[in-house]
Design a protein around this motif. Structure first.
Motif, short mmCIF file in Angstrom:
data_model
loop_
_atom_site.label_atom_id
_atom_site.label_comp_id
_atom_site.label_asym_id
_atom_site.label_seq_id
_atom_site.Cartn_x
_atom_site.Cartn_y
_atom_site.Cartn_z
N GLU A 114 -16.93 8.92 -5.27
CA GLU A 114 -18.70 9.06 -5.83
C GLU A 114 -19.06 8.46 -6.76
N LYS A 146 -11.85 11.09 -3.75
CA LYS A 146 -13.53 10.85 -2.64
C LYS A 146 -13.94 10.92 -3.95
N LYS A 147 -13.71 12.53 -4.67
CA LYS A 147 -14.59 12.68 -6.20
C LYS A 147 -15.24 11.60 -6.95
N SER A 184 -17.59 3.20 -0.30
CA SER A 184 -18.11 3.12 -1.60
C SER A 184 -18.93 1.80 -1.27
#
Length: 247
Positions: free
Chosen positions: A121, A117-118, A196
Motif C-alpha cells: 500500500e 500489505k502495508k 496494487s
C-alpha cells in the motif's frame, strides 16, 4: 555454514553500522518467547532443507539461484531466502524475498500478510541489507523487492527431516513440497498484482514480472501430485490471502 557473515560486508558498511545491526539482533532474540523459539527452530530446519534441495534437485527450476540472508534480515525484514532469476545474458532479472514458516496459527500468518500489505500500500516493498549473490558472489543491498510467504505444515516438515536424515534422494527429488511452494508463491503474486494495479502500477509491474518467471516453473512441475489432505498449506494460505488482499 551458509549463513551470511559480518566479515563479508566490511567493504559495504561502516563497522559501527554493522555492530548496531548485530546488537539489534541480540536485543530482539532476547525477547523471543519459548513458542517463538520453537517456531524459529522449525523454520530454520525447513529453510535449510529448501535451500539445499533447491540447489541439488532444482526445486525452483534451472537457472534459479537460492541465497541465504543474514540473521539481521531474517528478523528486521522477515526474509529467510532470496530467489535470484537470471536472464539469457546472465544478469539478475529479479529477486524475490521468501519468508519461510511452519506455523499454522492463522493469527501469526495473517500478521505476516498484513505486514506485506502495508508495504504494498505504501509502495515500499522489502529490502535485504546483507545480500550475497549465489550467482556471482557479489555483495549488495537489495531494495524494494517482493516478499512472499511460504507455509509448510508439520506433517510435511517431519517427512522432509526423515527423508533428509535417511538421504532418500529420489523421494526428495520428486517431493510434492516443490509444487506446494510454487503454488503458494504464484497465488500470492496474482493477488498482490491485482491489489496494487490501480494504486501502485510500478509495484504491480514487479509482481507481474515475478508471475511471468514463476508460471513456467510451476507448469514444469504439474506432473507432481499434491496430497492436499496430507498438507493443507496451499488452502490455508490461499484463504488468508483472499481475506487480506481482496481482489
Amino acid at each position: 555454514e551458509e549463513a551470511i557473515r559480518r566479515d563479508d560486508f566490511r567493504e559495504n558498511y561502516p563497522e559501527e553500522e554493522i555492530r548496531k545491526d548485530l546488537a539489534y539482533v541480540v536485543d530482539r532474540e532476547k525477547k523471543f518467547t519459548q513458542k517463538d523459539q520453537i517456531n524459529e527452530r522449525k523454520s530454520k530446519i525447513l529453510e535449510a532443507i529448501i535451500f539445499f534441495q533447491a540447489e541439488l534437485n532444482n526445486w525452483f527450476g534451472e537457472g534459479v539461484f537460492t541465497a541465504r540472508v543474514s540473521r539481521f534480515d531474517d528478523i528486521a525484514h522477515g526474509t529467510d531466502l532470496v530467489l535470484e532469476f537470471l536472464d539469457e545474458k546472465g544478469l539478475v532479472r529479479i529477486a524475490l524475498a521468501i519468508d519461510i514458516t511452519s506455523a499454522q496459527d492463522e493469527a501469526t500468518l495473517k500478521n505476516k500478510l498484513l505486514s506485506i500489505k502495508k508495504g504494498v500500500e505504501s509502495g515500499k516493498l522489502t529490502d535485504v541489507k546483507y545480500f550475497k549473490s549465489e550467482a556471482d558472489q557479489s555483495r549488495m543491498r537489495l531494495r524494494n523487492i517482493p516478499r512472499l510467504l511460504v507455509v509448510i505444515n508439520n506433517n510435511t516438515l517431519h517427512e522432509l527431516i526423515e527423508l533428509s536424515l535417511n538421504k532418500d534422494r529420489e523421494r526428495l527429488r520428486k517431493h510434492q513440497i516443490q509444487r506446494i511452494i510454487l503454488e503458494e508463491l504464484y497465488k500470492q503474486l496474482i493477488h498482490y498484482f491485482w491489489f496494487s494495479k490501480e494504486g501502485n502500477p510500478l509495484i504491480a509491474e514487479k509482481f507481474q514480472e515475478a508471475m511471468k518467471l514463476i508460471q513456467p516453473i510451476l507448469d514444469s512441475k504439474r506432473d507432481i501430485r499434491i496430497d492436499y489432505e496430507k498438507d493443507n498449506s496451499v488452502a490455508l494460505i490461499e484463504g488468508l490471502v483472499d481475506e487480506v488482499f481482496p481482489i
